[in-house]
Design an enzyme around this catalytic site. Structure first.
Site, PDB file in Angstrom:
ATOM      1  N   ASP A  54      27.659  57.957 -32.730  1.00 41.15           N
ATOM      2  CA  ASP A  54      26.351  57.301 -32.834  1.00 41.15           C
ATOM      3  C   ASP A  54      26.189  56.585 -34.163  1.00 41.15           C
ATOM      4  OD1 ASP A  54      23.700  56.737 -31.801  1.00 41.15           O
ATOM      5  OD2 ASP A  54      22.961  58.132 -33.316  1.00 41.15           O
ATOM      6  N   LYS A  72      22.216  65.755 -27.881  1.00 39.22           N
ATOM      7  CA  LYS A  72      21.985  64.732 -28.892  1.00 39.22           C
ATOM      8  C   LYS A  72      21.609  65.388 -30.222  1.00 39.22           C
ATOM      9  CE  LYS A  72      20.163  60.825 -27.551  1.00 39.22           C
ATOM     10  NZ  LYS A  72      21.359  59.943 -27.530  1.00 39.22           N
ATOM     11  N   GLU A 132      26.769  64.197 -28.859  1.00 36.99           N
ATOM     12  CA  GLU A 132      26.573  63.103 -29.810  1.00 36.99           C
ATOM     13  C   GLU A 132      26.887  63.599 -31.219  1.00 36.99           C
ATOM     14  OE1 GLU A 132      22.864  60.495 -29.881  1.00 36.99           O
ATOM     15  OE2 GLU A 132      22.576  61.721 -31.675  1.00 36.99           O
ATOM     16  N   LYS A 192      16.658  54.399 -21.438  1.00 45.19           N
ATOM     17  CA  LYS A 192      15.576  53.564 -21.955  1.00 45.19           C
ATOM     18  C   LYS A 192      15.158  52.562 -20.881  1.00 45.19           C
ATOM     19  CE  LYS A 192      17.025  54.015 -26.770  1.00 45.19           C
ATOM     20  NZ  LYS A 192      17.547  53.322 -27.972  1.00 45.19           N
ATOM     21  N   ARG A 209       3.058  38.029  -6.341  1.00 44.72           N
ATOM     22  CA  ARG A 209       3.244  38.406  -7.737  1.00 44.72           C
ATOM     23  C   ARG A 209       4.059  39.681  -7.880  1.00 44.72           C
ATOM     24  NH1 ARG A 209       5.009  36.525 -11.534  1.00 44.72           N
ATOM     25  NH2 ARG A 209       3.743  34.733 -10.979  1.00 44.72           N
TER      26      ARG A 209
END
Length: 280
Positions: free
Chosen positions: A219, A164, A198, A132, A97
């Site tokens: 963005d 950012k 950004e 992410k 698994r």
């Protein structure tokens, strides 16, 4: 991938899945039992995770043999045999698994990435991933992106400077303008470090350029504003498009002339590919 990165993931996975032994296998399977099995694709895709699968299946017993029949990044069809496995039954059943979970996820990422890469073919745009990623699995997931023909963004917060919107909000509360904040940041950085900024408005681009940003991330820009942003930057920095990128829209985004398109969905919203381990 560094083998130590893979083994670290497998160590945690085994601690989680087999903390005190595999009770079912110990109860039902004789210690001397030998088996053969095949890793079979239940659907088509792009392969990634061969070394991970091998190290997972052999983690508890080096007598287990795994013979991969496909290369990393290769396409496969439904029903195709991707690997042959043979050896002591107990360790194979215990590790089955873990090996499947990892290789299925990596193939899912590679397959999705390949679809995005195909959608921007003929443009200058590179498809890149983001941070992410699944905590602890970044090295594996980033490898899968490369298998699908994509490219990696910064691996960690230690690799590059990327200011950012929240960073810039803090800068603004201190009364500094964007250009001077970038120049101050570059003065503190080693000369080898890349700096990206950004922006979410066209009127921020001149300040980012005056400050000396190496890459400017546009963005959540509309297609019209992406075109205008590329024109304003005019090769003075790399141009990255980000935010809400989907397979249906990525081709139009690439056509605006951006250099990079970052896609969180490559690793964030992934369906594991359906692979099975068939015993004989």
């Amino acid at each position: 991938m560094n083998p130590s990165q893979i083994d670290r993931v497998l160590h945690i996975a085994l601690e989680e899945d087999v903390p005190f032994g595999d009770l079912t296998t110990q109860a039902f399977v004789p210690a001397t039992a030998q088996i053969t099995a095949e890793l079979v694709a239940r659907e088509p895709g792009v392969f990634s995770g061969g070394e991970v699968f091998v190290r997972a299946l052999t983690a508890l017993n080096s007598e287990v043999a795994v013979d991969l029949t496909i290369d990393e990044g290769a396409e496969f069809d439904q029903g195709q045999v991707l690997a042959g496995i043979s050896g002591p039954a107990r360790p194979i059943l215990t590790c089955e698994r873990i090996g499947l979970n990892l290789v299925q996820r990596m193939c899912g990422i590679a397959t999705t990435t390949a679809a995005y890469v195909a959608a921007v073919a003929g443009t200058r745009a590179r498809i890149v991933d983001t941070r992410k990623t699944t905590p602890g699995l970044r090295a594996l997931e980033r490898h899968a992106v490369r298998c699908g023909g994509g490219h990696n963004h910064r691996f960690s917060l230690s690799d590059a400077v990327l200011a950012k919107d929240n960073h810039l909000a803090v800068v603004a509360t201190g009364g500094r303008d964007l250009a001077s904040a970038i120049r101050d940041a570059k003065a503190q950085m080693p000369h080898t470090v890349h700096l990206e900024v950004e922006v979410d408005r066209l009127d921020q681009i001149p300040s980012a350029l005056h400050g000396g940003a190496d890459t400017i991330m546009l963005d959540n820009f509309s297609l019209q504003d992406l075109h205008r942003g590329v024109e304003l930057i005019a090769g003075q920095a790399l141009v990255e498009a980000s935010g809400g990128v989907r397979l249906e829209t990525v081709g139009d985004i690439a056509a605006t002339g951006v250099d990079l398109i970052s896609v969180g969905a490559l690793t964030h919203h992934i369906r594991a590919l359906d692979l099975g381990l068939d015993f004989s």
